[in-house]
Design an enzyme around this catalytic site. Structure first.
Site, PDB file in Angstrom:
ATOM      1  N   SER A   1       0.854  -1.183   0.000  1.00 15.85           N
ATOM      2  CA  SER A   1       0.000   0.000   0.000  1.00 15.85           C
ATOM      3  C   SER A   1       0.889   1.231   0.000  1.00 15.85           C
ATOM      4  O   SER A   1       1.897   1.275   0.721  1.00 15.85           O
ATOM      5  CB  SER A   1      -0.902   0.001   1.240  1.00 15.85           C
ATOM      6  OG  SER A   1      -1.749   1.137   1.243  1.00 15.85           O
TER       7      SER A   1
ATOM      8  N   HIS B   1       2.662  12.077  -1.683  1.00 17.30           N
ATOM      9  CA  HIS B   1       2.241  13.481  -1.627  1.00 17.30           C
ATOM     10  C   HIS B   1       3.363  14.360  -2.184  1.00 17.30           C
ATOM     11  O   HIS B   1       4.326  14.677  -1.473  1.00 17.30           O
ATOM     12  CB  HIS B   1       1.936  13.896  -0.184  1.00 17.30           C
ATOM     13  CG  HIS B   1       0.772  13.190   0.429  1.00 17.30           C
ATOM     14  ND1 HIS B   1      -0.521  13.464   0.071  1.00 17.30           N
ATOM     15  CD2 HIS B   1       0.716  12.225   1.389  1.00 17.30           C
ATOM     16  CE1 HIS B   1      -1.343  12.702   0.778  1.00 17.30           C
ATOM     17  NE2 HIS B   1      -0.616  11.940   1.573  1.00 17.30           N
TER      18      HIS B   1
ATOM     19  N   HIS C   1      -2.351   7.207  -4.927  1.00 12.80           N
ATOM     20  CA  HIS C   1      -2.485   6.087  -3.992  1.00 12.80           C
ATOM     21  C   HIS C   1      -2.575   4.798  -4.796  1.00 12.80           C
ATOM     22  O   HIS C   1      -3.165   4.767  -5.879  1.00 12.80           O
ATOM     23  CB  HIS C   1      -3.755   6.255  -3.151  1.00 12.80           C
ATOM     24  CG  HIS C   1      -4.247   4.983  -2.540  1.00 12.80           C
ATOM     25  ND1 HIS C   1      -5.294   4.259  -3.077  1.00 12.80           N
ATOM     26  CD2 HIS C   1      -3.831   4.288  -1.450  1.00 12.80           C
ATOM     27  CE1 HIS C   1      -5.511   3.185  -2.329  1.00 12.80           C
ATOM     28  NE2 HIS C   1      -4.634   3.171  -1.349  1.00 12.80           N
TER      29      HIS C   1
ATOM     30  N   ASN D   1      -2.737   0.255  -4.081  1.00  7.71           N
ATOM     31  CA  ASN D   1      -2.779  -0.835  -3.116  1.00  7.71           C
ATOM     32  C   ASN D   1      -3.083  -2.123  -3.862  1.00  7.71           C
ATOM     33  O   ASN D   1      -3.966  -2.154  -4.711  1.00  7.71           O
ATOM     34  CB  ASN D   1      -3.855  -0.558  -2.057  1.00  7.71           C
ATOM     35  CG  ASN D   1      -4.097  -1.744  -1.148  1.00  7.71           C
ATOM     36  OD1 ASN D   1      -5.023  -2.524  -1.370  1.00  7.71           O
ATOM     37  ND2 ASN D   1      -3.275  -1.880  -0.136  1.00  7.71           N
TER      38      ASN D   1
ATOM     39  N   HIS E   1      -6.062   7.158 -16.960  1.00  7.88           N
ATOM     40  CA  HIS E   1      -7.127   6.186 -17.208  1.00  7.88           C
ATOM     41  C   HIS E   1      -6.814   5.280 -18.400  1.00  7.88           C
ATOM     42  O   HIS E   1      -7.224   4.107 -18.405  1.00  7.88           O
ATOM     43  CB  HIS E   1      -8.460   6.906 -17.395  1.00  7.88           C
ATOM     44  CG  HIS E   1      -9.100   7.298 -16.100  1.00  7.88           C
ATOM     45  ND1 HIS E   1      -9.929   6.453 -15.392  1.00  7.88           N
ATOM     46  CD2 HIS E   1      -8.998   8.429 -15.354  1.00  7.88           C
ATOM     47  CE1 HIS E   1     -10.321   7.033 -14.287  1.00  7.88           C
ATOM     48  NE2 HIS E   1      -9.776   8.244 -14.228  1.00  7.88           N
TER      49      HIS E   1
ATOM     50  N   HIS F   1     -20.158  13.120   2.806  1.00  7.60           N
ATOM     51  CA  HIS F   1     -20.488  14.341   3.533  1.00  7.60           C
ATOM     52  C   HIS F   1     -20.094  15.603   2.761  1.00  7.60           C
ATOM     53  O   HIS F   1     -20.533  16.698   3.103  1.00  7.60           O
ATOM     54  CB  HIS F   1     -19.823  14.334   4.918  1.00  7.60           C
ATOM     55  CG  HIS F   1     -18.327  14.223   4.880  1.00  7.60           C
ATOM     56  ND1 HIS F   1     -17.668  13.070   4.552  1.00  7.60           N
ATOM     57  CD2 HIS F   1     -17.364  15.141   5.137  1.00  7.60           C
ATOM     58  CE1 HIS F   1     -16.364  13.260   4.607  1.00  7.60           C
ATOM     59  NE2 HIS F   1     -16.153  14.523   4.957  1.00  7.60           N
TER      60      HIS F   1
ATOM     61  N   GLY G   1      -5.296  -4.720  15.075  1.00  7.39           N
ATOM     62  CA  GLY G   1      -4.085  -4.491  15.855  1.00  7.39           C
ATOM     63  C   GLY G   1      -2.852  -4.246  15.015  1.00  7.39           C
ATOM     64  O   GLY G   1      -1.734  -4.593  15.413  1.00  7.39           O
TER      65      GLY G   1
END
Length: 307
Positions: free
Chosen positions: A94, A98, A108, A110, A147, A177, A260
């Protein structure tokens, strides 16, 4: 269904981490990745590599992890009860980069594999991953190239694969949001096992290998673009959206914390500096407004959608 070759997956992921770090470090002259090998009490560990303070990359991390345990926590099996009371392994690479220049987009990627096993029963396994781009001052040619490369990664596996996983990416990297996408998308896939192990593994490798082919040319093109304080401020403001998504919605962040995982490696995706402003919006007609008006929504960048 053919059985997964876990050692082959791990070897590929470690090589992918090496290749991506080498390619990104080639853009810097004064800094390089630092490596941090770690283990966790619950089982497994990883190899985190972080670069910071560069002329091109302000901060970035490329993380390999291979964690395992005797059972998953209840919070992780609430929506997947078939995984309860099974031991598990999860491994993947991953990364988040920046850049310093506001004209160079954040990216990004992953790729990951998960398997849950129980004596006397068939294992449950799948691949997942993808890559996406988050520009601040976008260039249409860069977005189309990104793309096109994503489509190239998918074409050997069927013409329908890119549109399906492009849409999944648009839907997944969406800030409900804010009612806007995190960036301009790319690919996102999960729970992939219906092709069988060999084909599914080959697809995961194609996605992993195409990330740097998509990203490096954009960085090379934009890293030296002159910018001013206003443009830097806008970059830092938009980075806040990146933080919001990763802390509120991102499955990988939530899974890592619930099981964890190592907090420093999980949160390496955060930018070194980000700003929030109260009730701010760009001036109509400004360069900043272009991002909102033309890019923070699903767009058919390759003209593949039928009327």
């Amino acid at each position: 269904m053919d059985q997964p070759n876990i050692q082959a997956i791990k070897q590929y992921l470690l090589e992918l981490q090496d290749n991506i770090c080498q390619a990104l470090a080639s853009q810097e002259t004064t800094v390089d990745f630092i490596e941090d090998n770690w283990t966790r009490e619950a089982g497994g560990g990883g190899r985190t590599r972080v670069i910071s303070g560069g002329q091109v990359i302000e901060q970035g991390g490329v993380n390999f992890s291979h964690v395992y345990g005797s059972h998953l926590p209840a919070s992780a099996t609430a929506s997947r009860p078939e995984l309860a009371e099974r031991n598990f392994q999860a491994m993947g690479v991953s990364l988040v980069i920046h850049p310093k220049n506001p004209f160079a987009p954040t990216s990004h990627a992953n790729v990951r594999f998960f398997i849950a096993e129980k004596e006397g029963e068939q294992p449950i396994w799948w691949f997942g991953g993808g890559f996406d781009l988050t520009p601040f001052y976008p260039f249409k040619e860069d977005v189309v190239f990104w793309h096109q490369t994503a489509q190239e990664a998918c074409l050997p596996f069927g013409e329908e694969v890119y549109p399906r996983y492009k849409k999944w990416c648009d839907d997944y990297f969406y800030l409900k949001h804010r009612q806007e996408t995190r960036g301009v998308g790319g690919l996102f896939f999960d729970d992939l096992n219906e092709w069988g192990f060999e084909k599914s593994f080959a697809f995961m490798q194609s996605v992993g290998n195409h990330y740097i082919q998509a990203y490096l040319p954009i960085i090379e093109k934009r890293k030296d673009t002159p910018f001013n304080d206003q443009q830097r401020e806008f970059q830092l403001y938009r980075r806040g959206r990146y933080v919001e998504f990763n802390l509120v919605f991102d499955r990988g962040t939530l899974f890592g914390l619930q099981t964890g995982g190592r907090t420093e490696s999980i949160l390496m995706s955060m930018p070194p500096v980000a700003h929030w402003k109260y009730n701010w919006s760009p001036q109509p007609g400004s360069d900043e407004a272009v991002l909102y008006e033309q890019y923070l929504k699903p767009v058919d960048w390759l003209g593949l959608e039928k009327d």
